[in-house]
Write an enzyme that holds these catalytic residues in place. Structure first.
Site, PDB file in Angstrom:
ATOM      1  N   ARG A 124      11.577  -2.032  10.429  1.00 25.05           N
ATOM      2  CA  ARG A 124      10.619  -1.662  11.461  1.00 25.05           C
ATOM      3  C   ARG A 124      10.532  -2.767  12.513  1.00 25.05           C
ATOM      4  O   ARG A 124      10.577  -3.938  12.165  1.00 25.05           O
ATOM      5  CB  ARG A 124       9.240  -1.448  10.833  1.00 25.05           C
ATOM      6  CG  ARG A 124       9.081  -0.090  10.227  1.00 25.05           C
ATOM      7  CD  ARG A 124       7.877   0.020   9.365  1.00 25.05           C
ATOM      8  NE  ARG A 124       6.667  -0.589   9.896  1.00 25.05           N
ATOM      9  CZ  ARG A 124       5.467  -0.467   9.337  1.00 25.05           C
ATOM     10  NH1 ARG A 124       5.334   0.266   8.245  1.00 25.05           N
ATOM     11  NH2 ARG A 124       4.425  -1.053   9.851  1.00 25.05           N
ATOM     12  N   LYS A 141       0.825  -1.213   0.000  1.00 20.06           N
ATOM     13  CA  LYS A 141       0.000   0.000   0.000  1.00 20.06           C
ATOM     14  C   LYS A 141       0.861   1.267   0.000  1.00 20.06           C
ATOM     15  O   LYS A 141       0.603   2.193  -0.744  1.00 20.06           O
ATOM     16  CB  LYS A 141      -0.916   0.043   1.236  1.00 20.06           C
ATOM     17  CG  LYS A 141      -1.913  -1.079   1.341  1.00 20.06           C
ATOM     18  CD  LYS A 141      -2.884  -0.827   2.487  1.00 20.06           C
ATOM     19  CE  LYS A 141      -2.248  -0.798   3.856  1.00 20.06           C
ATOM     20  NZ  LYS A 141      -1.665  -2.068   4.316  1.00 20.06           N
TER      21      LYS A 141
HETATM   22  P1  AMP Z   1       1.187   0.684   8.945  1.00 18.53           P
HETATM   23  O1  AMP Z   1       2.410   1.517   8.782  1.00 18.53           O
HETATM   24  O2  AMP Z   1       0.014   1.218   8.182  1.00 18.53           O
HETATM   25  O3  AMP Z   1       1.432  -0.776   8.709  1.00 18.53           O
HETATM   26  O4  AMP Z   1       0.766   0.811  10.493  1.00 18.53           O
HETATM   27  C1  AMP Z   1       1.635   0.383  11.526  1.00 18.53           C
HETATM   28  C2  AMP Z   1       0.854   0.179  12.808  1.00 18.53           C
HETATM   29  O5  AMP Z   1       0.243   1.406  13.205  1.00 18.53           O
HETATM   30  C3  AMP Z   1      -0.303  -0.822  12.725  1.00 18.53           C
HETATM   31  O6  AMP Z   1       0.125  -2.157  12.874  1.00 18.53           O
HETATM   32  C4  AMP Z   1      -1.169  -0.349  13.876  1.00 18.53           C
HETATM   33  O7  AMP Z   1      -0.632  -0.742  15.117  1.00 18.53           O
HETATM   34  C5  AMP Z   1      -1.030   1.174  13.773  1.00 18.53           C
HETATM   35  N1  AMP Z   1      -2.069   1.759  12.879  1.00 18.53           N
HETATM   36  C6  AMP Z   1      -1.864   2.427  11.710  1.00 18.53           C
HETATM   37  N2  AMP Z   1      -3.030   2.803  11.160  1.00 18.53           N
HETATM   38  C7  AMP Z   1      -3.999   2.351  11.999  1.00 18.53           C
HETATM   39  C8  AMP Z   1      -5.412   2.393  11.975  1.00 18.53           C
HETATM   40  N3  AMP Z   1      -6.090   2.972  10.963  1.00 18.53           N
HETATM   41  N4  AMP Z   1      -6.075   1.808  13.019  1.00 18.53           N
HETATM   42  C9  AMP Z   1      -5.435   1.233  14.041  1.00 18.53           C
HETATM   43  N5  AMP Z   1      -4.107   1.130  14.121  1.00 18.53           N
HETATM   44  C10 AMP Z   1      -3.385   1.688  13.109  1.00 18.53           C
END
Ligand code: AMP
Length: 210
Positions: free
Chosen positions: A156, A13
């Site tokens: 990460r 994404k």
């Molecule tokens: P990402 O970088 O989008 O993979 O997000 C990393 C982490 O941030 C996720 O695993 C969640 O712990 C948190 N996070 C990001 N966006 C959301 C969301 N819309 N709702 C809940 N947690 C989120």
């Protein structure tokens, strides 16, 4: 154009969001990046979010909904935006509807779980600007250094294998129902994630521009 990118963690994404935001000249909004920035700056929000994120859990809806509400009010969202990583639960999607935010299209990037695990182990992100790389599929020109800003690229914490397993479980349980939600709303377009990033990008751009 107001877009949502759906898909499991590691489906690509973020990479696709970067391409579309340049092609359409609209900002890509990643709640994950906003939260990571808050952690880096050790704000109260960051402190609270860190425990959930490090464990592969979702940050509570109320917190991320407030973050998004504020971000969408910024001037740069006037001509459209791409949401990368929001919504991740049905209550978040409902909150977006209640904000009266029009969503034109939802692109669901589909990648099998086994591939995701392999992909995430090679993912590297820039500590400074958040740009995303992959040791195999999208390496930075100089290893460990961001092409865009010269910052340091790192793995990460939540890309470690056990956390990835939990993130996938959470995805299937809490985020996958959104596929049904946006299919019913007539907004969903499915893109099959390809081996080559450029091939997925071509399909994503076609889905967005169609
Ligand atoms: P990402 O970088 O989008 O993979 O997000 C990393 C982490 O941030 C996720 O695993 C969640 O712990 C948190 N996070 C990001 N966006 C959301 C969301 N819309 N709702 C809940 N947690 C989120």
């Amino acid at each position: 154009m107001n877009l949502i990118l759906l898909g499991a963690p590691g489906a690509g994404k973020g990479t696709q969001a970067e391409v579309i935001c340049k092609a359409l000249n609209i900002p890509a909004i990643s709640t994950g990046n906003i939260l990571r920035e808050a952690i880096k700056n050790q704000t109260p929000l960051g402190m609270e979010a860190k425990t959930y994120m490090d464990g592969g859990k979702l940050v509570p809806d109320e917190i991320v909904i407030n973050i998004l509400k504020e971000r969408l009010q910024a001037d740069d969202c006037k001509n459209g935006f791409i949401l990368d990583g929001f919504p991740r639960t049905v209550p978040q999607a409902e909150a977006l509807d209640q904000m009266n935010v029009r969503i034109d299209r939802v692109v669901d990037i589909e990648v099998a779980d086994e591939k995701i695990t392999a992909r995430l182990s090679g993912r590297r992100v820039c500590e400074s600007c958040g740009a995303s790389y992959h040791t195999q599929y999208k390496p930075s020109k100089v290893e460990g250094v961001c092409d865009a800003c010269g910052g340091k690229t790192v793995q990460r914490k939540d890309d470690h294998p056990d956390t990835v397993k939990e993130r996938l479980r959470v995805y299937h349980e809490q985020t996958e129902p959104l596929i049904d939600y946006y299919t019913k709303a007539g907004k969903l377009v499915v893109v099959e994630g390809q081996e080559e990033v450029a091939d997925t990008t071509a399909l994503t751009l076609k889905a967005v521009e169609a």
